[in-house]
Scaffold this active site. Structure first.
Site, mmCIF file in Angstrom:
data_model
loop_
_atom_site.group_PDB
_atom_site.id
_atom_site.type_symbol
_atom_site.label_atom_id
_atom_site.label_comp_id
_atom_site.label_asym_id
_atom_site.label_seq_id
_atom_site.Cartn_x
_atom_site.Cartn_y
_atom_site.Cartn_z
ATOM 1 N N ASN A 116 -2.687 -14.935 14.863
ATOM 2 C CA ASN A 116 -3.495 -13.768 14.474
ATOM 3 C C ASN A 116 -3.386 -12.630 15.493
ATOM 4 O O ASN A 116 -3.211 -11.468 15.115
ATOM 5 C CB ASN A 116 -4.960 -14.183 14.287
ATOM 6 C CG ASN A 116 -5.131 -15.131 13.107
ATOM 7 O OD1 ASN A 116 -4.191 -15.330 12.339
ATOM 8 N ND2 ASN A 116 -6.304 -15.711 12.981
ATOM 9 N N HIS A 162 0.463 31.679 -7.649
ATOM 10 C CA HIS A 162 0.508 31.184 -9.040
ATOM 11 C C HIS A 162 1.932 31.173 -9.600
ATOM 12 O O HIS A 162 2.111 31.261 -10.808
ATOM 13 C CB HIS A 162 -0.391 32.025 -9.965
ATOM 14 C CG HIS A 162 -1.749 32.289 -9.413
ATOM 15 N ND1 HIS A 162 -2.844 31.492 -9.660
ATOM 16 C CD2 HIS A 162 -2.197 33.272 -8.580
ATOM 17 C CE1 HIS A 162 -3.906 31.969 -9.026
ATOM 18 N NE2 HIS A 162 -3.542 33.048 -8.356
ATOM 19 N N SER A 283 26.680 16.160 -13.824
ATOM 20 C CA SER A 283 26.175 15.534 -15.035
ATOM 21 C C SER A 283 27.317 14.824 -15.720
ATOM 22 O O SER A 283 28.453 15.296 -15.690
ATOM 23 C CB SER A 283 25.591 16.606 -15.953
ATOM 24 O OG SER A 283 25.588 16.155 -17.296
ATOM 25 N N LYS A 289 27.289 21.323 -14.625
ATOM 26 C CA LYS A 289 26.025 21.090 -13.905
ATOM 27 C C LYS A 289 26.214 20.765 -12.424
ATOM 28 O O LYS A 289 27.159 20.104 -12.022
ATOM 29 C CB LYS A 289 25.256 19.924 -14.559
ATOM 30 C CG LYS A 289 24.568 20.260 -15.867
ATOM 31 C CD LYS A 289 23.524 21.350 -15.766
ATOM 32 C CE LYS A 289 22.205 20.899 -15.212
ATOM 33 N NZ LYS A 289 21.465 20.003 -16.087
ATOM 34 N N GLU A 296 14.931 16.180 -5.809
ATOM 35 C CA GLU A 296 14.074 15.558 -6.827
ATOM 36 C C GLU A 296 13.627 14.169 -6.383
ATOM 37 O O GLU A 296 12.479 13.764 -6.600
ATOM 38 C CB GLU A 296 14.822 15.469 -8.155
ATOM 39 C CG GLU A 296 15.121 16.836 -8.770
ATOM 40 C CD GLU A 296 16.152 16.726 -9.891
ATOM 41 O OE1 GLU A 296 15.804 16.181 -10.943
ATOM 42 O OE2 GLU A 296 17.295 17.163 -9.698
ATOM 43 N N TYR A 323 -9.468 -12.397 10.257
ATOM 44 C CA TYR A 323 -8.178 -12.420 9.566
ATOM 45 C C TYR A 323 -8.278 -13.132 8.225
ATOM 46 O O TYR A 323 -8.904 -14.190 8.112
ATOM 47 C CB TYR A 323 -7.135 -13.153 10.448
ATOM 48 C CG TYR A 323 -5.764 -13.246 9.796
ATOM 49 C CD1 TYR A 323 -4.827 -12.232 9.935
ATOM 50 C CD2 TYR A 323 -5.420 -14.347 9.006
ATOM 51 C CE1 TYR A 323 -3.585 -12.312 9.322
ATOM 52 C CE2 TYR A 323 -4.180 -14.435 8.387
ATOM 53 C CZ TYR A 323 -3.273 -13.408 8.552
ATOM 54 O OH TYR A 323 -2.049 -13.481 7.940
HETATM 55 N N1 ARG Z 1 2.581 -14.226 8.777
HETATM 56 C C1 ARG Z 1 1.210 -13.959 9.076
HETATM 57 C C2 ARG Z 1 0.901 -12.467 8.806
HETATM 58 O O1 ARG Z 1 1.783 -11.722 8.725
HETATM 59 C C3 ARG Z 1 0.926 -14.277 10.506
HETATM 60 C C4 ARG Z 1 -0.502 -14.597 10.773
HETATM 61 C C5 ARG Z 1 -0.819 -15.903 10.182
HETATM 62 N N2 ARG Z 1 -2.098 -16.350 10.603
HETATM 63 C C6 ARG Z 1 -2.711 -17.353 9.971
HETATM 64 N N3 ARG Z 1 -3.869 -17.688 10.424
HETATM 65 N N4 ARG Z 1 -2.184 -17.948 8.952
HETATM 66 O O2 ARG Z 1 -0.226 -12.092 8.666
#
Ligand code: ARG
Length: 470
Positions: A116, A162, A283, A289, A296, A323
């Site tokens: 994490n 405009h 084109s 063209k 675009e 997380y």
């Molecule tokens: N691959 C995961 C992500 O991108 C990494 C973190 C994973 N953490 C967990 N507790 N499973 O978020």
């Protein structure tokens, strides 16, 4: 659906495309986050060095880990990151290769760390570089616009409101408008970079760790200004990625407006520019063209960029701290936004550098639509003391009469003009040139060529200064 390496060999025959394979497919992020390999290895090396220095792992282990990581970096640089869905993500891909290279010591790398804080760290590092690369692209775009503006500080074109001809302006002035917009975009990316530059490493899973880690050391080693102050925040938020996407969206909007102008200007009724062969397409049916496809596509791709912000906002907005796996999709979103913006910037810069301005055509159309009517009203105010509202009325009547006669304001017969207001003499009307009009607009930020030359000099100084834009 391909069978997976770890499909059960006892009963897997019947389940070849079964739930485990689908689970692996939805769960694995390695096809996307392999792009973080340099950041992941750099963060792991900083972490291992810190663990060794703090005595949390043995000095020998730290050295072995560092050597192994250095070798993995060489391997990945040479042959790319191997994609094995069973290893889920870049973090486990690196660690598993490390185990093959250095054996047991590899298992100590993940001490006092979680994926994490690892992913949050890698992604901040990546986004920091992305901000810098976009800044370089925006600066190149500004340089291209500025070079063209320098050539056209005095070239006259119709200015629009405009999309109706409004007042004559100089082409250099029009181009400098975009230089300003892209300058503010650079400011937004610089802000985002500054705010994101704190290290999540050491937040571990969410609560910090009981090991005596040195977060200042890893932060410094990775070029962060400081460690993030709250471990829960560190692993939860992705506002830095949202800021990147928001800044990218605004830049994409600016690019899209410029692209739209290129499309309009290249059309035959306007004929203000022509694009070189290198930036046009033909084109398959109409041999004559020349289409402004790149412009675009840049205009259309703004949709992807605006969508990226929306997608990430929706991913994050309902998540309880800390997380959740939803966050894994943040990277594909931001990578896509970066790629689209970088490519759009490069394409627009190429077009701006090479397109041809048909200034004769611009000059001719600058006088259309009674574009100097405001100048006549201003003259009546200045020279005859008329209140502006009354002058506006008088000039409106002159335009109406000229329209009826099918002539320019400067060709309005003296008798018709005098009948509307005695101050409107043919001398005055004859002086209503587009050149006089732009030359008169000397207010700060105005379109007069002398002002535009000053603005170009100021923009040049800002562009070549060492502090980013302004
Ligand atoms: N691959 C995961 C992500 O991108 C990494 C973190 C994973 N953490 C967990 N507790 N499973 O978020």
């Amino acid at each position: 659906m391909a069978n997976t390496p770890d499909s059960n060999s006892m009963w897997g025959g019947r389940f070849g495309g079964g739930p485990a394979a689908i689970m692996q497919e939805i769960n694995a992020s390695i096809p996307v986050d392999k792009r973080l390999w340099e950041e992941d290895i750099a963060a792991s090396r900083a972490h291992a060095a810190m663990l060794g220095a703090a005595g949390i792992i043995g000095a020998d282990d730290a050295v072995q880990i560092d050597r192994g990581l250095a070798q993995i970096a060489e391997e990945f640089a040479a042959t790319g990151v191997p994609v094995d869905l069973a290893l889920e993500d870049i973090h486990m891909t690196v660690e598993s290769r490390l185990k093959e290279l250095v054996g047991e010591a590899a298992g100590r790398l993940h001490t006092a760390r979680s994926r994490n804080d690892q992913v949050a760290t890698d992604f901040r590092l990546w986004t920091r570089t992305a901000c810098e690369r976009i800044d370089t692209g925006l600066a190149a775009m500004q340089a291209a616009l500025l070079a063209r503006a320098e050539d056209h500080a005095g070239s006259i074109m119709p200015g629009f409101t405009h999309l109706q001809v409004a007042q004559p302006v100089t082409l250099g002035h029009h181009l400098l408008a975009y230089v300003e917009m892209f300058g503010r975009d650079r400011g937004r990316f610089a802000d985002a970079r500054r705010r994101l530059n704190e290290s999540p490493l050491g937040a571990a899973a969410l609560a910090g760790t009981g090991f005596p880690i040195d977060r200042d050391a890893t932060a410094a080693a990775l070029g962060f200004d400081r460690p993030m102050a709250n471990s829960i925040d560190a692993v939860s938020d992705r506002d830095f990625a949202l800021e990147f996407c928001a800044s990218a969206s605004i830049a994409a909007i600016h690019l899209s407006r410029l692209a739209e102008e290129i499309v309009i200007w290249a059309s035959q009724p306007f004929g203000f520019i022509s694009l070189p062969d290198a930036w046009s397409t033909g084109s398959s049916i109409m041999p004559q063209k020349r289409n402004p496809d790149a412009a675009e596509l840049v205009r259309g791709r703004a949709g992807l960029l605006l969508g990226a912000f929306q997608r990430l906002a929706v991913i994050v907005k309902g998540l309880p701290l800390t997380y959740s796996k939803d966050l894994q999709d943040d990277k594909e979103t931001v990578f896509g936004a970066f790629d689209a913006l970088a490519l759009s910037l490069a394409a627009m810069t190429g077009m701006v550098e090479t397109l041809t301005f048909r200034t004769d055509r611009m000059r001719a159309l600058a006088a259309s639509g009674y574009s100097t009517a405001t100048d006549l009203a201003d003259w009546l105010v200045r020279e005859n003391g008329l209140p502006f509202r009354e002058a506006h009325h008088v000039v409106g009547a002159c335009v109406k009469r000229a329209e009826e006669l099918g002539v320019e304001l400067s060709a309005l017969p003296a008798a018709d003009a005098a009948a509307i207001h005695p101050a409107v003499t043919s001398d005055v009307l004859a002086a209503l040139t587009v050149e006089a009009s732009v030359a008169s607009r000397t207010s700060y930020g105005g379109t007069a060529p002398e002002r535009v030359r000053q603005a170009i000099a100021a923009a040049r100084a800002a562009l070549e200064g060492s502090n980013g834009w302004r």
